[in-house]
Design a protein around this motif. Sequence first.
Motif, PDB file in Angstrom:
ATOM      1  N   ARG A 153       0.823  -1.208   0.000  1.00 26.93           N
ATOM      2  CA  ARG A 153       0.000   0.000   0.000  1.00 26.93           C
ATOM      3  C   ARG A 153       0.859   1.262   0.000  1.00 26.93           C
ATOM      4  NH1 ARG A 153      -1.673   3.968  -0.576  1.00 26.93           N
ATOM      5  NH2 ARG A 153      -3.601   5.001   0.064  1.00 26.93           N
TER       6      ARG A 153
ATOM      7  N   ALA B   4       2.541   7.157  -6.676  1.00 27.58           N
ATOM      8  CA  ALA B   4       1.690   8.344  -6.853  1.00 27.58           C
ATOM      9  C   ALA B   4       2.529   9.615  -6.745  1.00 27.58           C
ATOM     10  CB  ALA B   4       0.572   8.335  -5.811  1.00 27.58           C
TER      11      ALA B   4
ATOM     12  N   ASP C 240       4.383  10.083  -9.918  1.00 30.17           N
ATOM     13  CA  ASP C 240       3.509  10.590 -10.995  1.00 30.17           C
ATOM     14  C   ASP C 240       3.441  12.111 -10.938  1.00 30.17           C
ATOM     15  OD1 ASP C 240       2.714   8.320 -12.436  1.00 30.17           O
ATOM     16  OD2 ASP C 240       1.237   7.786 -10.918  1.00 30.17           O
TER      17      ASP C 240
ATOM     18  N   GLU D   2       2.756 -12.116  -1.219  1.00 28.61           N
ATOM     19  CA  GLU D   2       1.848 -12.466  -2.315  1.00 28.61           C
ATOM     20  C   GLU D   2       2.567 -12.462  -3.660  1.00 28.61           C
ATOM     21  OE1 GLU D   2      -1.762 -10.235  -2.006  1.00 28.61           O
ATOM     22  OE2 GLU D   2      -2.490 -10.886  -3.969  1.00 28.61           O
TER      23      GLU D   2
ATOM     24  N   GLY E 160       1.476 -12.863  -6.530  1.00 26.86           N
ATOM     25  CA  GLY E 160       0.717 -12.137  -7.554  1.00 26.86           C
ATOM     26  C   GLY E 160       1.022 -10.652  -7.600  1.00 26.86           C
ATOM     27  N   LEU E 161       1.668 -10.130  -6.560  1.00 24.70           N
ATOM     28  CA  LEU E 161       2.022  -8.707  -6.594  1.00 24.70           C
ATOM     29  C   LEU E 161       3.272  -8.437  -7.439  1.00 24.70           C
ATOM     30  CD1 LEU E 161       1.170  -7.283  -3.069  1.00 24.70           C
ATOM     31  CD2 LEU E 161      -0.275  -7.611  -5.083  1.00 24.70           C
TER      32      LEU E 161
ATOM     33  N   VAL F 185       1.920  -7.240 -10.719  1.00 25.99           N
ATOM     34  CA  VAL F 185       1.223  -5.971 -10.425  1.00 25.99           C
ATOM     35  C   VAL F 185       2.242  -4.837 -10.266  1.00 25.99           C
ATOM     36  CG1 VAL F 185      -0.086  -4.757  -8.627  1.00 25.99           C
ATOM     37  CG2 VAL F 185      -0.865  -7.009  -9.443  1.00 25.99           C
TER      38      VAL F 185
ATOM     39  N   LYS G 150       3.983  -3.950 -13.538  1.00 30.49           N
ATOM     40  CA  LYS G 150       3.160  -3.111 -14.412  1.00 30.49           C
ATOM     41  C   LYS G 150       3.253  -1.639 -14.013  1.00 30.49           C
ATOM     42  CE  LYS G 150      -0.233  -6.269 -15.498  1.00 30.49           C
ATOM     43  NZ  LYS G 150      -1.530  -6.851 -15.154  1.00 30.49           N
ATOM     44  N   LEU G 151       3.345  -1.395 -12.724  1.00 33.46           N
ATOM     45  CA  LEU G 151       3.422  -0.013 -12.244  1.00 33.46           C
ATOM     46  C   LEU G 151       4.800   0.600 -12.489  1.00 33.46           C
ATOM     47  CD1 LEU G 151       1.384  -0.249  -8.930  1.00 33.46           C
ATOM     48  CD2 LEU G 151       0.755   0.970 -11.023  1.00 33.46           C
TER      49      LEU G 151
ATOM     50  N   ALA H 299      -7.487  -0.099  -1.569  1.00 37.51           N
ATOM     51  CA  ALA H 299      -6.372  -0.119  -2.529  1.00 37.51           C
ATOM     52  C   ALA H 299      -5.612  -1.447  -2.471  1.00 37.51           C
ATOM     53  CB  ALA H 299      -5.419   1.052  -2.254  1.00 37.51           C
ATOM     54  N   ARG H 300      -5.248  -1.858  -1.267  1.00 38.40           N
ATOM     55  CA  ARG H 300      -4.456  -3.082  -1.118  1.00 38.40           C
ATOM     56  C   ARG H 300      -5.221  -4.301  -1.626  1.00 38.40           C
ATOM     57  NH1 ARG H 300      -2.572  -6.951  -1.602  1.00 38.40           N
ATOM     58  NH2 ARG H 300      -1.022  -8.152  -0.422  1.00 38.40           N
TER      59      ARG H 300
ATOM     60  N   LEU I 135      -5.294  -4.592  -5.366  1.00 35.61           N
ATOM     61  CA  LEU I 135      -4.082  -5.190  -5.951  1.00 35.61           C
ATOM     62  C   LEU I 135      -4.217  -6.717  -6.038  1.00 35.61           C
ATOM     63  CD1 LEU I 135      -1.103  -3.249  -4.311  1.00 35.61           C
ATOM     64  CD2 LEU I 135      -2.411  -2.702  -6.381  1.00 35.61           C
ATOM     65  N   SER I 136      -4.796  -7.312  -5.005  1.00 36.67           N
ATOM     66  CA  SER I 136      -4.971  -8.772  -5.031  1.00 36.67           C
ATOM     67  C   SER I 136      -5.960  -9.196  -6.113  1.00 36.67           C
ATOM     68  CB  SER I 136      -5.442  -9.283  -3.664  1.00 36.67           C
ATOM     69  OG  SER I 136      -4.403  -9.153  -2.725  1.00 36.67           O
TER      70      SER I 136
ATOM     71  N   PHE J 265      -6.327  -7.555  -9.007  1.00 38.96           N
ATOM     72  CA  PHE J 265      -5.535  -7.489 -10.243  1.00 38.96           C
ATOM     73  C   PHE J 265      -4.637  -8.726 -10.361  1.00 38.96           C
ATOM     74  CE2 PHE J 265      -6.191  -2.736 -10.373  1.00 38.96           C
ATOM     75  CZ  PHE J 265      -6.737  -2.690 -11.640  1.00 38.96           C
ATOM     76  N   ALA J 266      -4.043  -9.117  -9.232  1.00 39.38           N
ATOM     77  CA  ALA J 266      -3.153 -10.284  -9.238  1.00 39.38           C
ATOM     78  C   ALA J 266      -3.932 -11.539  -9.640  1.00 39.38           C
ATOM     79  CB  ALA J 266      -2.520 -10.462  -7.862  1.00 39.38           C
TER      80      ALA J 266
ATOM     81  N   ASP K 113      -4.410 -11.493 -13.319  1.00 42.20           N
ATOM     82  CA  ASP K 113      -3.187 -11.855 -14.047  1.00 42.20           C
ATOM     83  C   ASP K 113      -3.092 -13.369 -14.187  1.00 42.20           C
ATOM     84  OD1 ASP K 113      -1.958  -9.417 -14.725  1.00 42.20           O
ATOM     85  OD2 ASP K 113      -1.198  -9.162 -12.696  1.00 42.20           O
TER      86      ASP K 113
ATOM     87  N   GLY L  52      -3.704  10.639  -5.798  1.00 38.92           N
ATOM     88  CA  GLY L  52      -2.586  10.042  -6.537  1.00 38.92           C
ATOM     89  C   GLY L  52      -2.812   8.591  -6.913  1.00 38.92           C
ATOM     90  N   LEU L  53      -3.788   7.942  -6.288  1.00 39.58           N
ATOM     91  CA  LEU L  53      -4.052   6.547  -6.656  1.00 39.58           C
ATOM     92  C   LEU L  53      -4.865   6.432  -7.942  1.00 39.58           C
ATOM     93  CD1 LEU L  53      -4.566   4.590  -3.317  1.00 39.58           C
ATOM     94  CD2 LEU L  53      -2.486   5.179  -4.554  1.00 39.58           C
TER      95      LEU L  53
ATOM     96  N   PRO M 148      -4.074   7.843 -11.085  1.00 40.30           N
ATOM     97  CA  PRO M 148      -3.157   7.368 -12.138  1.00 40.30           C
ATOM     98  C   PRO M 148      -2.568   5.996 -11.855  1.00 40.30           C
ATOM     99  CG  PRO M 148      -2.251   9.290 -10.964  1.00 40.30           C
ATOM    100  CD  PRO M 148      -3.682   9.160 -10.549  1.00 40.30           C
ATOM    101  N   VAL M 149      -2.337   5.685 -10.589  1.00 41.27           N
ATOM    102  CA  VAL M 149      -1.773   4.377 -10.245  1.00 41.27           C
ATOM    103  C   VAL M 149      -2.733   3.265 -10.659  1.00 41.27           C
ATOM    104  CG1 VAL M 149      -1.205   2.879  -8.282  1.00 41.27           C
ATOM    105  CG2 VAL M 149      -0.244   5.188  -8.403  1.00 41.27           C
TER     106      VAL M 149
ATOM    107  N   LYS N 290      -3.070   2.887 -14.438  1.00 38.55           N
ATOM    108  CA  LYS N 290      -1.957   2.166 -15.048  1.00 38.55           C
ATOM    109  C   LYS N 290      -2.135   0.652 -14.928  1.00 38.55           C
ATOM    110  CE  LYS N 290       1.476   5.382 -14.271  1.00 38.55           C
ATOM    111  NZ  LYS N 290       2.523   5.868 -13.361  1.00 38.55           N
ATOM    112  N   LEU N 291      -2.716   0.230 -13.816  1.00 34.67           N
ATOM    113  CA  LEU N 291      -2.921  -1.200 -13.617  1.00 34.67           C
ATOM    114  C   LEU N 291      -4.071  -1.734 -14.463  1.00 34.67           C
ATOM    115  CD1 LEU N 291      -2.335  -1.523  -9.774  1.00 34.67           C
ATOM    116  CD2 LEU N 291      -0.913  -2.424 -11.618  1.00 34.67           C
TER     117      LEU N 291
ATOM    118  N   GLU O 142      -8.938  14.662 -12.346  1.00 30.62           N
ATOM    119  CA  GLU O 142      -7.806  13.735 -12.486  1.00 30.62           C
ATOM    120  C   GLU O 142      -8.194  12.536 -13.352  1.00 30.62           C
ATOM    121  OE1 GLU O 142      -4.877  14.318 -11.938  1.00 30.62           O
ATOM    122  OE2 GLU O 142      -3.743  12.488 -11.523  1.00 30.62           O
TER     123      GLU O 142
ATOM    124  N   ARG P 237      -8.027  13.648 -16.800  1.00 31.30           N
ATOM    125  CA  ARG P 237      -6.643  13.798 -17.258  1.00 31.30           C
ATOM    126  C   ARG P 237      -6.028  12.472 -17.694  1.00 31.30           C
ATOM    127  NH1 ARG P 237      -1.189  13.792 -15.458  1.00 31.30           N
ATOM    128  NH2 ARG P 237      -1.743  12.761 -13.513  1.00 31.30           N
TER     129      ARG P 237
END
Lengths: 329, 329
Positions: free
Chosen positions: A43, A50, A53, A96, A98-99, A102, A105-106, B42-43, B46-47, B49-50, B53, B98-99, B101-102, B105-106, B143, B146
């Motif tokens: 996190r 960010a 960015d 994890e 799987g991160l 992830v 990609k970032l 957020a955290r 990510l899982s 997204f993982a 994948d 800021g998350l 754009p993060v 991207k994912l 944002e 953007r």
Amino acid sequence: MFANEIIIDGLQYCKWDREYFTFLKNSKLSAVHITLVYHENARETLSRFAQWDRFFENNADLIMPVMSADDIILAKEKGLVGIFFGAQNCSPIEDEIGLIPVMRKLGLLIMQLTYNNQSLLATGCYEKEDSGITRFGRQAIAEMNRVGMIIDMSHSSQRSTLEAIDISSRPICISHANPTFAHNALRNKSDEVIKALAKRGGLIGFSLYPFHLPNGSNCTLQDFCKMIAKSADMIGIDHLAIGSDLCKNQDISILEWMRNGRWSKEMDYGEGSASNANWPKDLTWFCDEKGMENIHEGLLQHGFNEKEVSKILGKNWLNFLDKGLKPQI
Amino acid sequence: MFANEIIIDGLQYCKWDREYFTFLKNSKLSAVHITLVYHENARETLSRFAQWDRFFENNADLIMPVMSADDIILAKEKGLVGIFFGAQNCSPIEDEIGLIPVMRKLGLLIMQLTYNNQSLLATGCYEKEDSGITRFGRQAIAEMNRVGMIIDMSHSSQRSTLEAIDISSRPICISHANPTFAHNALRNKSDEVIKALAKRGGLIGFSLYPFHLPNGSNCTLQDFCKMIAKSADMIGIDHLAIGSDLCKNQDISILEWMRNGRWSKEMDYGEGSASNANWPKDLTWFCDEKGMENIHEGLLQHGFNEKEVSKILGKNWLNFLDKGLKPQI
């Protein structure tokens, strides 16, 4: 001549701001491997991305993000400093696997398997016992190989480093450390490690951090070049590069974070000591915008030819990144 | 004819597995907007997204990730189902601009500003008071504009939706909802909202979720087509699409997660009730691999021509995504 070359610094962790980005540009660097995190978890790593960015948004006349070797060439053409990210510890992936894709990609292109201590993946250079690559570590190496995230063993211990070199299907790097033959320290690397690294196509970035150098802050440019020459005699030119470990404009709290993270209640002094707890004094020949140019000049004077110097100062990193970052998928 | 068209379902949240990916392929879908998360932070995102994948790695003969409209055309050419991600709530960005754009991207291409409840950005459709877009919401919209993350107001309330349409510099979507003229429900959208949406170039995806339809699970294909025809009379063809809201093979615990997240100690039944707490019964004409083909046929029989039907079933989503996803940077 220097101004036309691709110049890459294979590790920095400075106080990032517009002033420093201007310093980087004036130093004529084509690209820098930036430490994104030391001990930050997944996190927290997102917040670091960010933050960058914002840096890219607000400093587009100075820096640009780099996701491939081609981006470095593009940065050079545009007169910008390319920025690519690495983690000095495996904390961003937590527990994890799987991160790994992830974070890749970032833009996390490089990751150390451990920072000084035992991690979930491998053993750090300050542990008494080195149990080598762990069960999770073996899987993480395979996954890093798959997605094109480069393995960095700068802060790892000997057995873990040798095993990582052996297990990894792709060349790995030691982005910032020196040979123990030049200065015998736990953070530096034995001939055995350096030879094994090179044999598998790996790369070592010579460090300018005084604690890694003979005579510390008094190390001369000639001594530094001698260390590189001796390494070239041992493993050839193509595996040698620079990873300055430059930590400019940082106060001591940053040094304490690097050394202690959240793991220690006692103060750990890393390569320093209670009586020498602060940042070491800068090298006189690597303290301003002329730093890389001084090394360029020093290597020429030491007897390396132009082509060899351009490899050491950037081309070797460029080739290594080109091979290492392409996903195998 | 149907098999040659670009067919896009603008929202699904099914039990993802190889069996279901096969179902998607057999349904001849070119691409599906997949709900990645409902209330995950957020955290946790990510899982997710993982997890995807892994899905892509293990089902590369069936599905592929989509980051742009061009990827959908590529998926169609390859005979794969393109998958693009959205969040039904703004939980993945937590309180951090800021998350955006993060996450973009994912691969988070679409984000709802709110899911039923008040969020940090806007008001949900089940709140009594609708205070409109918040201070953070205004900045988040700018944002998202953007970086090319599409704003979705499917679960938002009227004032917030109208304000989002107005504030956003780019067209927004209502990926899955129906007009209140067809079925008067808090989750559906008034003529005022639909007209404002279209006027700014937005898109509405008609929902096949029985709670959004006239006569619920007994809604006929003719009724569904009639609703589309009336909408076309109101705002033209180019703003109409499908967002089925299909939740196939999910057990009731998923429904409870959608409705209750972590915010409620009491059971919230959403569009259902204590005596009707479970998933609604499937529509007979949208329950198997022929679902989209049935709509295709139904619209033709209702009097739409081939070109109009191809827009509603996919081309409008394709054009909307093409415009909405390109970063303005």
